[in-house]
Design an enzyme around this catalytic site. Structure first.
Site, PDB file in Angstrom:
ATOM      1  N   ASP A 221       0.916  -1.151   0.182  1.00  0.00           N
ATOM      2  CA  ASP A 221      -0.008  -0.031   0.126  1.00  0.00           C
ATOM      3  C   ASP A 221       0.864   1.078   0.021  1.00  0.00           C
ATOM      4  O   ASP A 221       1.861   1.048   0.293  1.00  0.00           O
ATOM      5  CB  ASP A 221      -0.947  -0.202   1.163  1.00  0.00           C
ATOM      6  CG  ASP A 221      -2.106   1.145   1.067  1.00  0.00           C
ATOM      7  OD1 ASP A 221      -2.968   0.849   1.714  1.00  0.00           O
ATOM      8  OD2 ASP A 221      -1.930   1.927   0.170  1.00  0.00           O
TER       9      ASP A 221
HETATM   10  C1  GLC Z   1      -4.013   4.585  -0.233  1.00  0.00           C
HETATM   11  C2  GLC Z   1      -5.220   3.253  -0.025  1.00  0.00           C
HETATM   12  C3  GLC Z   1      -5.259   2.351  -0.988  1.00  0.00           C
HETATM   13  C4  GLC Z   1      -4.981   3.030  -2.410  1.00  0.00           C
HETATM   14  C5  GLC Z   1      -3.498   3.491  -2.464  1.00  0.00           C
HETATM   15  C6  GLC Z   1      -3.145   4.485  -3.596  1.00  0.00           C
HETATM   16  O1  GLC Z   1      -3.645   4.871   0.896  1.00  0.00           O
HETATM   17  O2  GLC Z   1      -5.137   2.534   1.210  1.00  0.00           O
HETATM   18  O3  GLC Z   1      -6.506   1.593  -1.094  1.00  0.00           O
HETATM   19  O4  GLC Z   1      -4.920   2.166  -3.531  1.00  0.00           O
HETATM   20  O5  GLC Z   1      -3.224   4.290  -1.200  1.00  0.00           O
HETATM   21  O6  GLC Z   1      -3.926   5.533  -3.821  1.00  0.00           O
END
Ligand code: GLC
Length: 750
Positions: A221
């Protein structure tokens, strides 16, 4: 081979070029590719300064709504449409679906997740992935794993027992990985039992790859990696966002110093390279915005859950659907949400829609009768209002219009669901509540329509209204979808994929959410959502699986048959009402007398079935044998317990119309008998009982008689049954010794 790449090139491949692209390797002619959010639209950032404003794309209903359709066919079609939009915007991987369980109604991202039940999350998540990847666009199954809250999400440790982890929180991921084979999996921010998901070898390598056979790439993430070297060693392949030159250098250094096996770095870089090369097969595409908007409206219409629909005082028939013609009732549309739709949650999933339908416009277009509007309360995104007009005026204005109209439609909901923050309660905003109460008081034909990303308390105010619609967050076409349901162009068939409790205090997770000081204890264990409410036989406002229709359905007697593959359940379903409709037939399985703790009943199969008025459908549902298994921590594997399984079939978890019982052959679980096995375990196992009896018979005369008498005495056996055999040697005068016990153990296990 990626090993041709230099270590520096390999390291660079394992981190992004920037927030939304993989790193190209010019020397190998390897391009970078675009990855971006999902899950209910394509959010292609256009302005680096404004991370939440994207290129216009179809804002489909978020997962909280699509889950209420209980229809994988719709999710597949949505995935296909998203794939076409990705092809039009040159996106290689769409970051979704989000399939974490809704452990608590307070979860800030519940709007982005499907259900409190892993079967729904897994079946619908797999369909979404199938649809998307059919367009040669990769999915990124997220957030792996046990991300069920926003509070302290980048550090908190989810402290959870293995049965609960396996049977509930990993279950949907296993289903999607093994059935839909997502190109990528995104690890979550949090720790699991103290180890960050991003560097959790057990999770990312032993389970995901070793047990489930995952062959794609694991993304982090965004900002989830605390230690690049530990992450690569654990099985994480791409750290996002990039660039991370420092981390790249740390990897190269670790390889040079022998702290990181170069094969592991090459492996991670190779998986990213394979993903990029796989994406090359994607062809550019285009899509018809109106077509996708129509699909969004169809899905939204199927997502609406009719919770209540009674005859108002003095009327003969249920209030909904409303008549549409000029002879239809005059309609008061009240609540700013009718004009300023609440249609998605906040955070990384936020889409800039290609268009946005509001309920007021759509209702006005749906009927020739008079339609009057009043905002009733203010919302942030709403039009500027005279600051002097206080809320009381707004409510009075709305009540006056309601009183002058035949029917009052009151749009209320929640205003605060966003990624990054959990909610602190489930009550409607006070000004929304005041509006409902004021309108219901002056007009008995009041319909409340909810717009909310997570469960809101409906009790006790729903007692005052004859009709209640749960509209969740319905995406850009939600306004039209609500008009379709209100005027009967769509017969509602949505079902709750999460329980609506009477109070948040009743929720199984209440005492352990969101934890503190870096730890959250999953104290309710297996008893998540309806599993918990059922175990404690608690009243709820509206149960899991519940939803009404404008028609009615009758269930014939269910039958069930077992085979090596699992269980097949058959049930005749009749549309006993006056109009065509759709029923979601649900099968909840229980095993009375089970030797392990289990939920009272568990959803093990479901199907959404269209049935014409007066017709009967023979519905067949199948349950894989593997879905009957529990995780036996004693032997570290899945076990199907033998016995008579009860398959209860019905319209919700608490409206079970017919049950079929079926005998299932169990797996043989032979625990090795050891000196620490209790007397009860020794005598429960035929081998053990035989070995002990033979040993006692071989004792010298008096001892043999004494032991035989002891074990023939049921009270003594009860008293001693939980005593490990080894402790028997410590009792004064016991004829058992460590040596004789060792002989017993080998005799019993041979
Ligand atoms: C975020 C989210 C994830 C997302 C990623 C990119 O913090 O937790 O679901 O795909 O960052 O935006």
């Amino acid at each position: 081979m990626t090993s041709e790449f230099t270590v520096a090139e390999q390291a660079a491949l394992t981190s992004g070029r920037d927030a939304w692209h993989t790193t190209p390797v010019e020397s190998a002619g390897l391009p970078g590719v675009t990855v971006t959010d999902g899950p209910h639209g394509v959010r292609l950032q256009v302005d680096p300064r404004d991370i939440l404003r994207g290129q216009p794309a179809t804002c489909f209903p978020p997962a909280v709504a699509t889950a209420s359709t209980w229809d994988p066919g719709l999710l597949r079609r949505m995935g296909e449409a998203l794939g076409d939009e990705c092809r039009a915007m040159d996106v290689a991987v769409l970051l979704g679906p989000g399939i974490n369980l809704k452990r608590s109604p307070l979860g800030g991202r519940n709007f982005e997740y499907f259900s409190e039940d892993p079967l729904i999350a897994g079946v619908l998540g797999a369909a979404w992935v199938d649809g998307l990847q059919s367009r040669h666009v990769g999915a990124s199954l997220k957030h792996f794993a046990v991300n069920n809250q926003e509070t302290d999400r980048l550090r908190v440790s989810a402290d959870i027992d293995e049965r609960t982890l396996r049977e509930l929180y990993l279950s949907a991921f296993k289903r999607v990985v093994t059935q839909a084979r997502p190109w990528t999996v995104m690890c979550s921010y949090n720790k699991i039992n103290g180890v960050y998901a991003s560097q959790n070898h057990w999770l990312l390598t032993e389970v995901l790859r070793g047990e489930w056979g995952f062959e794609g790439a694991v993304f982090s993430d965004w900002g989830a990696v605390a230690d690049r070297v530990a992450a690569v060693a654990a099985g994480l392949d791409l750290t996002m966002p990039g660039p991370d030159d420092t981390g790249d250098a740390e990897l190269a250094e670790a390889v040079a110093e022998g702290r990181l096996d170069p094969g592991l770095l090459a492996r991670a870089a190779g998986r990213v390279r394979a993903l990029v090369e796989k994406s090359a097969a994607r062809t550019a595409g285009d899509y018809d915005q109106e077509e996708h908007h129509a699909l969004a409206r169809e899905i939204a219409g199927r997502a609406v859950v009719l919770l209540k629909n009674e005859a108002p005082q003095g009327d003969q028939q249920a209030l909904l659907p409303l008549r549409a013609g000029a002879d239809g009732p005059s309609v008061a549309v009240l609540g700013e949400f009718a004009r300023t739709p609440r249609y998605q949650g906040g955070g990384s999933s936020q889409i800039t829609p290609t268009r946005l339908d509001d309920a007021l416009t759509e209702i006005t277009a749906a009927t020739d009768a008079t339609v009057l509007f009043a905002p009733g309360y203010r919302v942030e995104e709403g039009p500027e209002r005279d600051p002097a007009a206080d809320e009381g005026d707004l409510v009075a204005e709305a009540a006056a219009i309601a009183q002058a109209s035949d029917v009052a439609l009151v749009f209320v909901g929640s205003t605060n669901e966003t990624e990054g923050a959990d909610r602190d309660g489930i009550d409607l905003p006070a000004d929304h509540l005041r509006l409902v109460e004021a309108v219901a008081k002056v007009n008995p034909r009041t319909v409340v329509i909810l717009s909310n990303g997570a469960v809101v308390a409906t009790s006790p105010w729903d007692k005052a209204v004859p009709a209640l619609i749960e509209g969740w967050l319905l995406g850009q076409a939600g306004g039209g979808a609500l008009a379709d349901v209100l005027f009967g162009r769509v017969n509602p068939s949505g079902r709750l994929a999460e329980t609506i409790p009477l109070r948040i205090q009743d929720h199984p997770s209440y005492l352990d959410f969101p934890g503190e000081h870096g730890h959250v204890r999953y104290g309710e264990g297996l008893y998540v959502g309806y599993r918990g409410f059922d175990a404690r036989e608690q009243e709820v406002a509206y149960p899991f699986g519940f939803g009404l229709s404008y028609t009615t359905f009758g269930y014939g007697q269910a039958s069930a048959s077992a085979s090596a593959a699992g269980i097949e359940v058959r049930v005749p379903l009749t549309n006993t009402g006056g109009r065509d409709g759709r029923e979601v037939v649900q099968v909840y399985v229980s095993l009375p007398g089970s030797k392990v703790s289990r939920a009272r009943r568990e959803l093990k199969a479901f199907v959404s079935v269209p049935v014409k008025a007066g017709e009967t459908a023979d519905v067949v549902l199948t349950i894989d044998r593997g879905d009957l298994a529990y995780w036996d921590t004693r032997v570290g594997r899945w076990v199907v317990e033998g016995g008579e399984y009860h398959c209860a079939v019905g319209a919700s978890s608490r409206d079970l119309r017919t049950t079929a019982a079926v005998e299932v052959q169990g797996d043989d679980v032979r625990l090795p008998l050891t000196a620490d096995s209790t007397l009860g375990e020794w005598f429960a196992d035929p081998r053990g009982a035989q070995a002990v009896e033979q040993a006692f018979a071989a004792l010298p005369g008096e001892d043999s008689g004494r032991m035989a008498a002891l074990f023939a005495n049921p009270t003594m056996m009860l008293f001693l049954s939980s005593t490990p055999l080894s402790r028997m040697a410590t009792f004064p005068g016991s004829p058992l010794t460590a040596e004789s016990i060792a002989k017993l153990v080998s005799a019993a296990n041979d």
